[in-house]
Write a protein that holds these residues in place. Sequence first.
Motif, PDB file in Angstrom:
ATOM      1  N   PHE A  86       0.851  -1.192   0.000  1.00 48.05           N
ATOM      2  CA  PHE A  86       0.000   0.000   0.000  1.00 48.05           C
ATOM      3  C   PHE A  86       0.884   1.238   0.000  1.00 48.05           C
ATOM      4  CE2 PHE A  86       0.764  -1.090   4.414  1.00 48.05           C
ATOM      5  CZ  PHE A  86       0.987   0.126   5.046  1.00 48.05           C
ATOM      6  N   LEU A  87       0.241   2.406  -0.088  1.00 43.66           N
ATOM      7  CA  LEU A  87       0.948   3.683  -0.097  1.00 43.66           C
ATOM      8  C   LEU A  87       0.602   4.487   1.149  1.00 43.66           C
ATOM      9  CD1 LEU A  87       0.276   4.762  -3.814  1.00 43.66           C
ATOM     10  CD2 LEU A  87       2.291   3.568  -2.932  1.00 43.66           C
ATOM     11  N   ASP A 123       5.209   8.807  -8.764  1.00 50.31           N
ATOM     12  CA  ASP A 123       4.243   8.147  -9.649  1.00 50.31           C
ATOM     13  C   ASP A 123       3.854   6.821  -9.012  1.00 50.31           C
ATOM     14  OD1 ASP A 123       2.719   7.005 -11.612  1.00 50.31           O
ATOM     15  OD2 ASP A 123       4.363   6.792 -13.070  1.00 50.31           O
ATOM     16  N   PRO A 124       2.617   6.688  -8.521  1.00 51.64           N
ATOM     17  CA  PRO A 124       2.211   5.439  -7.849  1.00 51.64           C
ATOM     18  C   PRO A 124       2.399   4.199  -8.703  1.00 51.64           C
ATOM     19  CG  PRO A 124       0.574   7.156  -7.517  1.00 51.64           C
ATOM     20  CD  PRO A 124       1.533   7.682  -8.540  1.00 51.64           C
ATOM     21  N   ALA A 125       2.329   4.356 -10.014  1.00 49.52           N
ATOM     22  CA  ALA A 125       2.490   3.189 -10.885  1.00 49.52           C
ATOM     23  C   ALA A 125       3.870   2.573 -10.760  1.00 49.52           C
ATOM     24  CB  ALA A 125       2.215   3.594 -12.331  1.00 49.52           C
ATOM     25  N   ALA A 126       4.857   3.370 -10.336  1.00 50.51           N
ATOM     26  CA  ALA A 126       6.223   2.859 -10.208  1.00 50.51           C
ATOM     27  C   ALA A 126       6.352   1.862  -9.067  1.00 50.51           C
ATOM     28  CB  ALA A 126       7.192   4.012  -9.994  1.00 50.51           C
ATOM     29  N   GLY A 160      -3.658   1.930  -8.330  1.00 50.89           N
ATOM     30  CA  GLY A 160      -4.203   0.628  -7.976  1.00 50.89           C
ATOM     31  C   GLY A 160      -3.930   0.191  -6.552  1.00 50.89           C
ATOM     32  N   LEU A 161      -3.276   1.039  -5.744  1.00 50.02           N
ATOM     33  CA  LEU A 161      -2.941   0.701  -4.362  1.00 50.02           C
ATOM     34  C   LEU A 161      -3.712   1.590  -3.388  1.00 50.02           C
ATOM     35  CD1 LEU A 161       0.947   0.381  -4.688  1.00 50.02           C
ATOM     36  CD2 LEU A 161      -0.737  -1.474  -4.673  1.00 50.02           C
ATOM     37  N   GLU A 162      -4.038   1.039  -2.219  1.00 48.83           N
ATOM     38  CA  GLU A 162      -4.705   1.820  -1.182  1.00 48.83           C
ATOM     39  C   GLU A 162      -3.749   2.868  -0.626  1.00 48.83           C
ATOM     40  OE1 GLU A 162      -7.205   1.161   2.995  1.00 48.83           O
ATOM     41  OE2 GLU A 162      -5.909  -0.429   2.221  1.00 48.83           O
ATOM     42  N   VAL A 163      -4.294   4.032  -0.287  1.00 46.75           N
ATOM     43  CA  VAL A 163      -3.504   5.119   0.290  1.00 46.75           C
ATOM     44  C   VAL A 163      -3.947   5.345   1.732  1.00 46.75           C
ATOM     45  CG1 VAL A 163      -2.873   7.550   0.149  1.00 46.75           C
ATOM     46  CG2 VAL A 163      -3.205   6.234  -1.957  1.00 46.75           C
ATOM     47  N   PRO A 199      18.299  -5.324  -8.190  1.00 46.11           N
ATOM     48  CA  PRO A 199      18.253  -4.112  -9.025  1.00 46.11           C
ATOM     49  C   PRO A 199      17.236  -3.112  -8.494  1.00 46.11           C
ATOM     50  CG  PRO A 199      18.290  -6.091 -10.394  1.00 46.11           C
ATOM     51  CD  PRO A 199      18.080  -6.549  -8.985  1.00 46.11           C
ATOM     52  N   ALA A 200      17.599  -1.846  -8.478  1.00 44.10           N
ATOM     53  CA  ALA A 200      16.692  -0.816  -7.981  1.00 44.10           C
ATOM     54  C   ALA A 200      15.448  -0.744  -8.853  1.00 44.10           C
ATOM     55  CB  ALA A 200      17.411   0.532  -7.970  1.00 44.10           C
ATOM     56  N   THR A 201      14.289  -0.570  -8.194  1.00 45.76           N
ATOM     57  CA  THR A 201      13.049  -0.424  -8.933  1.00 45.76           C
ATOM     58  C   THR A 201      12.976   0.980  -9.505  1.00 45.76           C
ATOM     59  OG1 THR A 201      11.951  -1.965  -7.411  1.00 45.76           O
ATOM     60  CG2 THR A 201      10.530  -0.595  -8.788  1.00 45.76           C
ATOM     61  N   PRO A 202      12.836   1.118 -10.820  1.00 47.32           N
ATOM     62  CA  PRO A 202      12.792   2.461 -11.409  1.00 47.32           C
ATOM     63  C   PRO A 202      11.693   3.317 -10.784  1.00 47.32           C
ATOM     64  CG  PRO A 202      12.990   0.778 -13.114  1.00 47.32           C
ATOM     65  CD  PRO A 202      12.718   0.052 -11.826  1.00 47.32           C
ATOM     66  N   GLY A 203      12.061   4.552 -10.422  1.00 46.15           N
ATOM     67  CA  GLY A 203      11.071   5.468  -9.863  1.00 46.15           C
ATOM     68  C   GLY A 203      10.879   5.361  -8.367  1.00 46.15           C
ATOM     69  N   VAL A 204      11.507   4.365  -7.724  1.00 51.46           N
ATOM     70  CA  VAL A 204      11.385   4.178  -6.266  1.00 51.46           C
ATOM     71  C   VAL A 204      12.713   4.567  -5.620  1.00 51.46           C
ATOM     72  CG1 VAL A 204      10.929   2.565  -4.393  1.00 51.46           C
ATOM     73  CG2 VAL A 204       9.716   2.316  -6.567  1.00 51.46           C
TER      74      VAL A 204
END
Length: 266
Positions: A86-87, A123-126, A160-163, A199-204
């Motif tokens: 979640f976020l 960007d939550p999609a990341a 798509g994630l709960e905030v 590997p680092a997650t792009p955008g995170v």
Amino acid sequence: MLRTALKPRWLGLFALLVLLVVTFVQLGFWQLHVAQDKGLADALRHARDARPTAIDTVVGPHQKFPNPQSNRAVTAVGTYVAAEQFLVGPRRLDGRTGWWVVTPVVVEETGARLPVVRGFVTDPAAAAAVPSGRVEVDGTLAPGESPAAAPAGTAARAGGLEVLGSLDLSILVNRWPGDLYNAFVFAQGERTPTGAGVPATPGVEHVPPPEVTGGLKWRNATYALQWWVFAGFAVFMWFRMVRDDAHREREARDEREPTRVEESTA
């Protein structure tokens, strides 16, 4: 002595005494607070810089959070549960607004879930990509946050994630199955069982641990004691001067008494 103390001179000095005592006492408390701040800051800095240790050597599932271990470098070995990610937000990092990406890792040693702040995203999609399989998470320990609702106008879901408004563990304990650690971790690195970095997650981006203050520094605590000693000494000096004045008046009165007795006899 009471009559002597009520003289205008001593009443004026008493008013000054009250002002001095209040000032010295407040300065003492100020130094004590400084001592507490510096002391705990040093302790937390030492804990943060210490060699990483396994999470279970610091805190266990459902155990009370060990406050002196806040910011402690820890390692958790287990598997991420991507479906429970979640976020938390909105949050700020380097002047930007975004969200914390929180993913539970099921710790191998206990089977309990440990919330991990994997990073910050604008960007939550990341946040969708989650390392699969066994992973070793290096990070810093932190206590759960106080309950807080997301600000008005914040969407309940993003990407798509709960905030959620805060990383409130009391919410998670009722949502996630099994045991839960009464703590979370700011991830600073992830490795595979072979020791290779994930590997680092792009955008995170990794979130640096917060600065924490508090504690006790003996040098400043000594300064606090000195101010309180000064306050006590000021009270003693006023009392001593009033007592000496009263004593002098009594001696002068005693010296006059024989003269009065002789005049009366004559």
